[in-house]
Design a protein around this motif. Structure first.
Motif, PDB file in Angstrom:
ATOM      1  N   VAL A   1       0.856  -1.183   0.000  1.00 56.34           N
ATOM      2  CA  VAL A   1       0.000   0.000   0.000  1.00 56.34           C
ATOM      3  C   VAL A   1       0.894   1.235   0.000  1.00 56.34           C
ATOM      4  O   VAL A   1       1.933   1.260   0.659  1.00 56.34           O
ATOM      5  CB  VAL A   1      -0.966   0.013   1.204  1.00 56.34           C
ATOM      6  N   GLU A   2       0.496   2.233  -0.780  1.00 54.47           N
ATOM      7  CA  GLU A   2       1.242   3.490  -0.843  1.00 54.47           C
ATOM      8  C   GLU A   2       0.291   4.639  -0.554  1.00 54.47           C
ATOM      9  O   GLU A   2      -0.645   4.885  -1.317  1.00 54.47           O
ATOM     10  CB  GLU A   2       1.876   3.679  -2.226  1.00 54.47           C
ATOM     11  N   SER A   3       0.498   5.322   0.564  1.00 53.31           N
ATOM     12  CA  SER A   3      -0.278   6.500   0.934  1.00 53.31           C
ATOM     13  C   SER A   3       0.281   7.042   2.247  1.00 53.31           C
ATOM     14  O   SER A   3       0.927   6.312   2.999  1.00 53.31           O
ATOM     15  CB  SER A   3      -1.760   6.159   1.118  1.00 53.31           C
ATOM     16  N   ASP A   4      -0.021   8.308   2.516  1.00 55.84           N
ATOM     17  CA  ASP A   4       0.299   8.839   3.842  1.00 55.84           C
ATOM     18  C   ASP A   4      -0.947   8.832   4.729  1.00 55.84           C
ATOM     19  O   ASP A   4      -0.912   9.247   5.869  1.00 55.84           O
ATOM     20  CB  ASP A   4       0.917  10.241   3.769  1.00 55.84           C
ATOM     21  N   PHE A   5      -2.061   8.347   4.185  1.00 51.79           N
ATOM     22  CA  PHE A   5      -3.312   8.161   4.913  1.00 51.79           C
ATOM     23  C   PHE A   5      -3.822   9.443   5.569  1.00 51.79           C
ATOM     24  O   PHE A   5      -4.282   9.441   6.700  1.00 51.79           O
ATOM     25  CB  PHE A   5      -3.196   7.007   5.917  1.00 51.79           C
ATOM     26  N   LYS A   6      -3.759  10.525   4.803  1.00 52.45           N
ATOM     27  CA  LYS A   6      -4.352  11.797   5.210  1.00 52.45           C
ATOM     28  C   LYS A   6      -5.429  12.146   4.196  1.00 52.45           C
ATOM     29  O   LYS A   6      -5.277  11.862   2.999  1.00 52.45           O
ATOM     30  CB  LYS A   6      -3.288  12.896   5.255  1.00 52.45           C
ATOM     31  N   ALA A   7      -6.515  12.752   4.663  1.00 52.25           N
ATOM     32  CA  ALA A   7      -7.614  13.116   3.760  1.00 52.25           C
ATOM     33  C   ALA A   7      -7.092  13.929   2.579  1.00 52.25           C
ATOM     34  O   ALA A   7      -6.316  14.863   2.754  1.00 52.25           O
ATOM     35  CB  ALA A   7      -8.671  13.897   4.521  1.00 52.25           C
ATOM     36  N   GLY A   8      -7.490  13.523   1.380  1.00 58.25           N
ATOM     37  CA  GLY A   8      -7.069  14.187   0.155  1.00 58.25           C
ATOM     38  C   GLY A   8      -5.841  13.583  -0.496  1.00 58.25           C
ATOM     39  O   GLY A   8      -5.491  13.925  -1.620  1.00 58.25           O
ATOM     40  N   SER A   9      -5.169  12.671   0.193  1.00 56.23           N
ATOM     41  CA  SER A   9      -3.940  12.068  -0.334  1.00 56.23           C
ATOM     42  C   SER A   9      -4.242  10.931  -1.299  1.00 56.23           C
ATOM     43  O   SER A   9      -5.248  10.236  -1.158  1.00 56.23           O
ATOM     44  CB  SER A   9      -3.088  11.508   0.809  1.00 56.23           C
ATOM     45  N   PRO A  10      -3.343  10.720  -2.271  1.00 55.56           N
ATOM     46  CA  PRO A  10      -3.500   9.555  -3.154  1.00 55.56           C
ATOM     47  C   PRO A  10      -3.263   8.266  -2.375  1.00 55.56           C
ATOM     48  O   PRO A  10      -2.595   8.262  -1.342  1.00 55.56           O
ATOM     49  CB  PRO A  10      -2.423   9.764  -4.214  1.00 55.56           C
ATOM     50  N   TRP A  11      -3.820   7.194  -2.911  1.00 59.04           N
ATOM     51  CA  TRP A  11      -3.708   5.858  -2.318  1.00 59.04           C
ATOM     52  C   TRP A  11      -3.605   4.868  -3.455  1.00 59.04           C
ATOM     53  O   TRP A  11      -4.259   5.043  -4.493  1.00 59.04           O
ATOM     54  CB  TRP A  11      -4.962   5.598  -1.481  1.00 59.04           C
ATOM     55  N   ARG A  12      -2.754   3.861  -3.293  1.00 60.04           N
ATOM     56  CA  ARG A  12      -2.711   2.805  -4.300  1.00 60.04           C
ATOM     57  C   ARG A  12      -2.163   1.521  -3.714  1.00 60.04           C
ATOM     58  O   ARG A  12      -1.423   1.531  -2.730  1.00 60.04           O
ATOM     59  CB  ARG A  12      -1.960   3.221  -5.554  1.00 60.04           C
ATOM     60  N   LEU A  13      -2.541   0.423  -4.366  1.00 64.60           N
ATOM     61  CA  LEU A  13      -2.040  -0.904  -4.052  1.00 64.60           C
ATOM     62  C   LEU A  13      -1.187  -1.355  -5.230  1.00 64.60           C
ATOM     63  O   LEU A  13      -1.591  -1.200  -6.387  1.00 64.60           O
ATOM     64  CB  LEU A  13      -3.191  -1.891  -3.837  1.00 64.60           C
TER      65      LEU A  13
END
Length: 153
Positions: A38-50
């Motif tokens: 998983v790639e993200s900083d887990f903050k609202a508005g941040s991109p996320w990907r697997l």
């Protein structure tokens, strides 16, 4: 018509903080999610990907809400299967709460509820796919947190 959705509830002998960490730490996710990172900083508005082990992108999206260690909401789209990518975006809500009563555990467990909803009726194929995947992934997560090992390798 209602939007296609899938709901899964499990109880895990852990704390909300440890469960949140497991869901957001790339090294831990890799252990229970069959090698996916998983790639993200887990903050609202941040991109996320697997990302698969070979570098291919499995899924992408955006963190819509992050309230550690209670709630995580992700806008989610499959990227590696054309028929699932065509299904469009979905919304995955992960809710973590202390279990008030869990027999044999002295109340020391958390309830994890995953609600995965398609944005539109055309998302039914993606919801069908996650309906088969989430139980295995969450079984692995539960086993990892409770025993240090996974159920499905």
């Amino acid at each position: 018509m209602s939007k296609p959705s899938f709901v899964y509830v499990t109880y895990i002998r852990t704390t909300p903080e440890k469960l949140w960490a497991a869901l957001t730490d790339p090294a831990t996710v890799r252990k229970f999610w069959f090698g996916i990172t998983v790639e993200s900083d887990f903050k609202a508005g941040s991109p996320w990907r697997l990302v698969f082990e070979d570098g291919r992108v499995a899924d992408t999206g955006e963190i819509l809400e992050a309230d550690p260690p209670n709630r995580l909401v992700i806008r989610w789209r499959n990227e590696f299967k054309p028929e699932l990518k065509d299904a469009g975006f979905s919304r995955c809500t992960m809710e973590i709460e202390v279990a008030e009563y869990y027999p044999g555990m002295g109340g020391k467990a958390v309830k994890l509820t995953i609600t995965h909803e398609a944005d539109a009726e055309k998302g039914a194929p993606f919801i069908a796919a996650v309906s088969g995947g989430w139980p295995k992934i969450l079984s692995n997560l539960k086993s990892l947190l409770e025993t240090g090992d996974v159920t499905f390798a």
